[in-house]
Design a protein around this motif. Sequence first.
Motif, short mmCIF file in Angstrom:
data_model
loop_
_atom_site.label_atom_id
_atom_site.label_comp_id
_atom_site.label_asym_id
_atom_site.label_seq_id
_atom_site.Cartn_x
_atom_site.Cartn_y
_atom_site.Cartn_z
N UNK A 232 -30.39 -92.65 -46.56
CA UNK A 232 -31.54 -93.52 -46.81
C UNK A 232 -32.30 -93.14 -48.08
N UNK A 233 -32.60 -91.85 -48.21
CA UNK A 233 -33.51 -91.43 -49.28
C UNK A 233 -32.78 -91.11 -50.58
N UNK B 29 -35.99 -72.13 -51.89
CA UNK B 29 -35.12 -72.81 -50.92
C UNK B 29 -33.86 -73.31 -51.65
N UNK B 30 -32.73 -72.67 -51.44
CA UNK B 30 -31.54 -73.08 -52.16
C UNK B 30 -31.00 -74.41 -51.64
N UNK C 287 -28.91 -88.94 -37.48
CA UNK C 287 -30.16 -88.16 -37.53
C UNK C 287 -29.94 -86.73 -37.03
N UNK C 288 -28.79 -86.49 -36.38
CA UNK C 288 -28.52 -85.15 -35.82
C UNK C 288 -27.50 -84.38 -36.65
N UNK C 289 -27.12 -84.92 -37.80
CA UNK C 289 -26.07 -84.26 -38.59
C UNK C 289 -26.71 -83.60 -39.82
N UNK C 290 -26.82 -82.26 -39.86
CA UNK C 290 -27.26 -81.62 -41.11
C UNK C 290 -26.17 -81.89 -42.15
N UNK D 299 -30.79 -84.34 -43.19
CA UNK D 299 -29.83 -84.93 -42.26
C UNK D 299 -28.97 -85.95 -43.01
N UNK E 215 -35.15 -89.89 -34.18
CA UNK E 215 -34.93 -88.61 -34.85
C UNK E 215 -34.43 -87.52 -33.93
N UNK F 217 -32.23 -77.96 -47.97
CA UNK F 217 -31.77 -77.46 -46.67
C UNK F 217 -32.34 -78.28 -45.52
N UNK F 218 -31.47 -78.60 -44.58
CA UNK F 218 -31.93 -79.32 -43.41
C UNK F 218 -31.96 -80.83 -43.58
N UNK G 78 -25.25 -80.63 -44.82
CA UNK G 78 -24.46 -79.48 -45.33
C UNK G 78 -23.24 -79.21 -44.45
N UNK G 79 -23.31 -79.62 -43.18
CA UNK G 79 -22.21 -79.29 -42.26
C UNK G 79 -21.06 -80.27 -42.35
N UNK G 80 -21.22 -81.36 -43.12
CA UNK G 80 -20.11 -82.33 -43.19
C UNK G 80 -19.63 -82.52 -44.62
#
Lengths: 450, 156, 225
Positions: B30-31, B1-2, B62-65, B24, B43, B21-22, B67-69
């Motif tokens: 948080x983590x 998983x890259x 919680x809805x923002x992956x 949020x 969630x 990947x994935x 990687x997309x921002x």
Amino acid sequence: MSEGNGANGNSTFDVIGKPVQRLDSLGHVTGRTQFFEDVNPAGMLHLKMHRSERHHANLVSVDTSEAEKVKGVVQILTHEDVPKNWYTVLTLINVGYPEELVLAEKKVLWYGEPIVAVVATSERAAREGAAAVKVEYEDLEPIFDVEEAIKADAYPLKPHGTNYFEYEGHHCRRVRLGDVEKGFAEADHIFEFKYQSKPIEQAPTETTGCIVEPRHDGRLKIYSNTQAAFFTLDNTALILDVPFGKLQVVGGTVGGGFGGKVDVTVEPITCIAAMKTGKPVKYVYDRYEEMQISSPRAAERIYIKDGVMNDGTIVARQVTLYADAGAYSRHSPYATTKAAAHMPGPYNIPNVHIDSWCVYTNRTPSSAMRGFGVTIGDFALETTMDRIARALDLDPLQLRLKNAYRDGDMKAHHKVAEGTALIEVIQKAAEQVGHELPDEYRAMSSKEAR
Amino acid sequence: MPSSVIEITVNGSEEEFIAKPGTTLLGALRDTLGLTAAKRGCGVGTCGTCTCHVDGEAVMSCLVPVETINGATVRTLEGTTPADGLSPLQQAFLDNFATQCGFCTPGMIMAAEALLAVNPAPTREDVVTAISGNVCRCTGYESIIEAILIAAEATS
Amino acid sequence: MLVHVPTSVDEAVALLDEGKGVLVAGCTGLYPHLGPDQSIISLRNAGLSGVETDGDTVRVGATTTLTQLAREVPFLRESIASIASPTIRNMATVGGNLFAPQPHGDLAVCLLALDAQIDKTGDVVTSITFKVPEHWYYTKAMRRKQNSASIVTVASDGVRIALGGVAPGPVRALAAEAKLAEGDIDGAAEAALEAADPFDDAYASAWYRRRVLPVHVRRALTNAV
């Protein structure tokens, strides 16, 4: 009233009548309040549950081999991993006997019952692992209706052989005063009503969950949002079969509970996962689980039969109440006792007959929620009062005042009423909303013997 | 998983970290970054406890992956808290008893921050709309609405 | 699970054709319900955002958010304000709304009433074009005043009538349009039922939706936005 004079004339009111800052509010507005999930120990694992997809079934086989192959899955737990798999939270106060299972063994009694716990290095892997568990079921006819459940030929869901909780050898909680049949015979009017409520979810914004961290000293530190820290600690110790001192519960910060976080559903299995892996483990419900799996307020079915005189005096009241506990007891036997104790409402009625049943069905186990055992019954009682008032063309407040408890009245539970105040509360409320009462009703007093 | 290398500016600080990947935005905050004011209530974008600002707009983190921002500017409740004392909204929430269990509070304040940034003198209706995606299950909406109106008055 | 963030439409189309995942944009609808091993192709950086208008025709890029659209196209403001919350409208996209399952997708109902045209590259919606109508009628019945799914949604430019909440997808009420063309609003309200094929859900029963549909059609058509 002069400020600063307490009962002894020397204390001051520092709090009453003044706004006082909540102790926890500064943490809330800055986001620094530590909820259980704000703890993030290094190397934490995640637990997800494979749950029953049947309302009622025998388990033919449980296959975890595919789940074991999911990348990131480190531990799979079945009932064989739970030291004392059978429990019931209220046995701590000598109510009931162990009849709920941490993880299902031979059968499942509700849709959502936990069967296999999957522990993985990420939440995603744990979800994937839980989804990969294969369970073969032999379907059994589910029972969803409380009155169907108590029929003599109904399938017995419980080890004790009936589908109701047995109160000291009796089929229900019973309250008896006078002779209700005699009361009905003497009454000018008989009214009969049926009420049915549905389960209600507490829906706290923070879902139920915990993080368990194994400590160097061999103890387990449980960060939990339970509303019942000591219940959790004691029940968890019993399930793990360890001394209470082996566990430390860090709690008290709850993102909304409303009764939805008093069952001990997440901590025991998370402790077992932490003990087996030697690592911190988190198990938190997702929103679906919070809505569908966590216990709601019980659905209740209530029959009320009243004998009433032309002037509105209630001479007899018979109530048969069925609380739907769902598949397991949890706090429902207590709630049903409360329901019995709450009947026949705050009224002086000479002939009373109450049967309050705690019934098992194949629905989601129900439990606590604000005023459980009382709220639905109150709705039924007070709706009944309004319906009687309407039928007899009486003022609904006057009907209540006429029948309201006074000091010295004998309650249905064979206790003498004292400290009553319903009359004064109704009088005050009537005054505040401009509801006019005749002089004789305004002159009534709780202190004046009937 | 890259995994991906993510670079975002959070509360004025340039952060670079590796995300699976994935992941949020909420999970990363948080983590990975230890910013736990934003909460995970549902969630699925319906409770608003995770509300943060991305490039100035309130979003459900919680809805923002994440990687997309990549490259975005993010603000959380931690970033609105002054080094000394409290922001006007925080003070108003504190003074006006707009908290109970506290779980919705960070999201409520971030939704209110976004409102006041574009509408410094909101009507009551504006406030109700602004927090319409935020659930307070202790049902303290009245005091929350009051607090936001008081904060707006205090700053304008 | 993988997250693809293509920086062009062609790249997105290629990824989609190769079966690399499901398309997402605002991530408010499909995304939270995906399985743990489901990959996504995000259109966020594919350059599809923006509104162009000459005052007569409006061309909306597929990943334009509902907030952006409301800002640029005044006649749609009230309709868009009936959808979700401001926070979700900051994320949800115009293109995504076309695929929102009922009883969501109120903007798609508007676009149907506007006879909007969709441009695609491969299977990717790239933009939506419509004319600014002379008149605009819209109503949405909800359980709450804000942030709730549709019980009945009615959108009309005074000629076409589109309905939401009352069928498996947004539908044109053709029989109602015929009545409206005769100036018969009451007739249109009743005729709208011909297009209805309602469902039960947590918001309302099919019975209720059918029962109140004519009321809301009449209300919509007698109150121009």
